[in-house]
Design a protein around this motif. Sequence first.
Motif, short mmCIF file in Angstrom:
data_model
loop_
_atom_site.label_atom_id
_atom_site.label_comp_id
_atom_site.label_asym_id
_atom_site.label_seq_id
_atom_site.Cartn_x
_atom_site.Cartn_y
_atom_site.Cartn_z
N HIS A 207 0.80 -1.23 0.00
CA HIS A 207 0.00 0.00 0.00
C HIS A 207 0.83 1.28 0.00
CE1 HIS A 207 0.23 -1.80 4.02
NE2 HIS A 207 0.43 -0.59 4.46
N ILE A 210 2.86 0.38 -4.89
CA ILE A 210 1.87 -0.58 -5.38
C ILE A 210 2.42 -1.54 -6.45
CG2 ILE A 210 -0.05 0.90 -4.72
CD1 ILE A 210 -0.52 1.40 -7.74
N SER B 232 -0.80 5.25 3.21
CA SER B 232 -0.90 4.61 1.89
C SER B 232 -0.40 5.61 0.86
CB SER B 232 -2.35 4.29 1.52
OG SER B 232 -2.96 3.47 2.48
N SER B 233 0.10 5.08 -0.25
CA SER B 233 0.52 5.98 -1.34
C SER B 233 -0.72 6.48 -2.08
CB SER B 233 1.43 5.24 -2.31
OG SER B 233 0.71 4.25 -3.01
N GLU B 235 -1.37 6.27 -5.11
CA GLU B 235 -1.80 5.25 -6.08
C GLU B 235 -2.68 4.20 -5.41
OE1 GLU B 235 1.51 6.14 -5.77
OE2 GLU B 235 1.38 7.51 -7.48
N PHE B 236 -2.35 3.85 -4.16
CA PHE B 236 -3.19 2.87 -3.47
C PHE B 236 -4.58 3.46 -3.22
CE2 PHE B 236 -5.00 0.39 -0.06
CZ PHE B 236 -4.73 -0.90 -0.50
#
Lengths: 362, 362
Positions: A207, A210, B232-233, B235-236
């Motif tokens: 997460h 990714i 979380s990034s 993208e996540f």
Amino acid sequence: MEIKNILIVDPIDGEYVGDIIIENDIIKQIIKKDNNYYDYILMPGFVDTHTHGYMGVDFMNAPKEDLKRWAELNFSHGVTKFYPTTVSASKKQLKEIVNNFQSILSISGIHLEGPYINKEKKGAQNEAYIYPPKLEDLKEIINENVKLITMAPEVENFFEVIDYLKGNGVIISLGHSNANYELFKKALEKNIIRITHFPNAITSLHHRSIGGVGAGLLEKFKLEMIVDKIHSSPEFIKLVYKTKNIDDIILITDSISATNLEDGEYSLGGLKVIVKDKKATLEDGTIAGSTLTFDDGVRNFYNITQCSLKELAKVSSYNALQNLNIKNEGRIKEGYIANFALLNRDLEIKKTIFHGNIVYEK
Amino acid sequence: MEIKNILIVDPIDGEYVGDIIIENDIIKQIIKKDNNYYDYILMPGFVDTHTHGYMGVDFMNAPKEDLKRWAELNFSHGVTKFYPTTVSASKKQLKEIVNNFQSILSISGIHLEGPYINKEKKGAQNEAYIYPPKLEDLKEIINENVKLITMAPEVENFFEVIDYLKGNGVIISLGHSNANYELFKKALEKNIIRITHFPNAITSLHHRSIGGVGAGLLEKFKLEMIVDKIHSSPEFIKLVYKTKNIDDIILITDSISATNLEDGEYSLGGLKVIVKDKKATLEDGTIAGSTLTFDDGVRNFYNITQCSLKELAKVSSYNALQNLNIKNEGRIKEGYIANFALLNRDLEIKKTIFHGNIVYEK
């Protein structure tokens, strides 16, 4: 030839009952019926863009008569077009395979899986034959028979050689790669839109990073998938089906020579492969291709996802053809090539029709 | 009170320009306008169902005046309802906190995060205070102030105590758990439909065992999310937004007492926490809650996903209220409680209205 009272499954127009009239190798006419009665289901013939072998035939050492036998046997699984796939090998061997290759029956071109991949994600590829691409090598190896190549975007020279490959009509698929999300994205921006046997042998989803798996799920990549319940769990297949547009899933077998043979010892690219309960592995347990037949993969996908037949026609045929820019196949529509799988309601193959001829009948 | 020419954002009816008339604490009338001209955006007040502290206030040691100060300060972030959240602690301490608790202003109940979690996924919780639930303990601890509890489904007695909790109106959220996909699914079948600070502190996604993360993405779970770009990034977050129904995302802060204070050393449940560049960690690097304010989380989610304002109203307010079965808040509609955040076009809080009164103005 006429086929009457069948459920016609077209990947665009959907499902309807009708008769179909074939003249030579072309769909001449379709007569739509008002009733919903049918015995059999007619789907576009299946297309396998990633397969190393079948029943003792190994593409790395297959004389012409072996290829012919492979194509004939593959008709029993509904496959009317497929692309024998190499594994990593010496430049000399790859050059020989490509140069000696001739299209025959449903065998339409070559998929090179490697050697331009990442050793850290080699899977069941032989590390001794993994090396970076060079333009001069590609000029010797690539000819019009090569339709697909699996490469890792992080290998040396990757971004230098992609234009040459594209210019020669080769579709690049990302795979056997340790690249992060950002590098997958960069490749996507260069119009490289395919990932090999997703989600195997690419960086997993975390997460906070990714990875290749996240890139495949999030971005507009087309994903090859081996739906044998071994390479991925059914829940993962469901998640891909939920997340992705159905146009972006391409079923493959990744089958090896042990497919449809007994459990035992086989070889793949010079490595020993042990098959037990249909699962093929190297001695260290690494999964080594599959023993999946295409029609089993089709039934698995259908049962796991509970998709429509229209969607099934996309993932089993149409999407692969679109990705390869083949425009006159993969639909059941007047003017298209008459390549079909005729199935019963359990999706078992009853007949296969190739260029208007019955080539398999059960 | 009247508010004129605003863009009204309702999580069900969507976005439109209008005037709003408030009488006492209720939305009396909404007058829809034909024009599209507006200066400010009116959203339902934000709801934070998971927050440990703010600006020196730590819920584990907070006298009543601290709670009042916290609620007042939280108005500046558009929060009109929140649920102070405990960390794992002794039965004695939890019992005291729950018994001494009184609702005040926007503070509406308690979220117990632990102690009935898995030590292997403790995150920044103090292992010394992690233990399995017992029915007799719950009978002492749980009263009507407890609205949420985070538990791991694999802890001893989990399936024995859930009916007692549900019977007392407590929403169970799965978290700090090492459980596999199947156990998450089993809990879902018992109507436990929420996951705490997804995807943190649960089992990660693998393609042959999709874990708690896979369960959250695939199944109909409602997911708490800390959108601070640290947990979380981006993208996540995009992947969750792509995969999930918008009704199933609940923004939270998970904020700790260091929020809105300088970098430095703080404590959380008796553990030392170091805050550097807004990132809170234990000494071993484990992320320890956040220093996120709710409005920052809202702006982050909006910018990352490029969602609609209607969707933003769901994730920032409506979904949390629905999950807690609160029916007269979270919409901008006649008869609903007048809790609002008034924002400019950059989604900065200009005014907060709580029960019909302006409680913050910039």
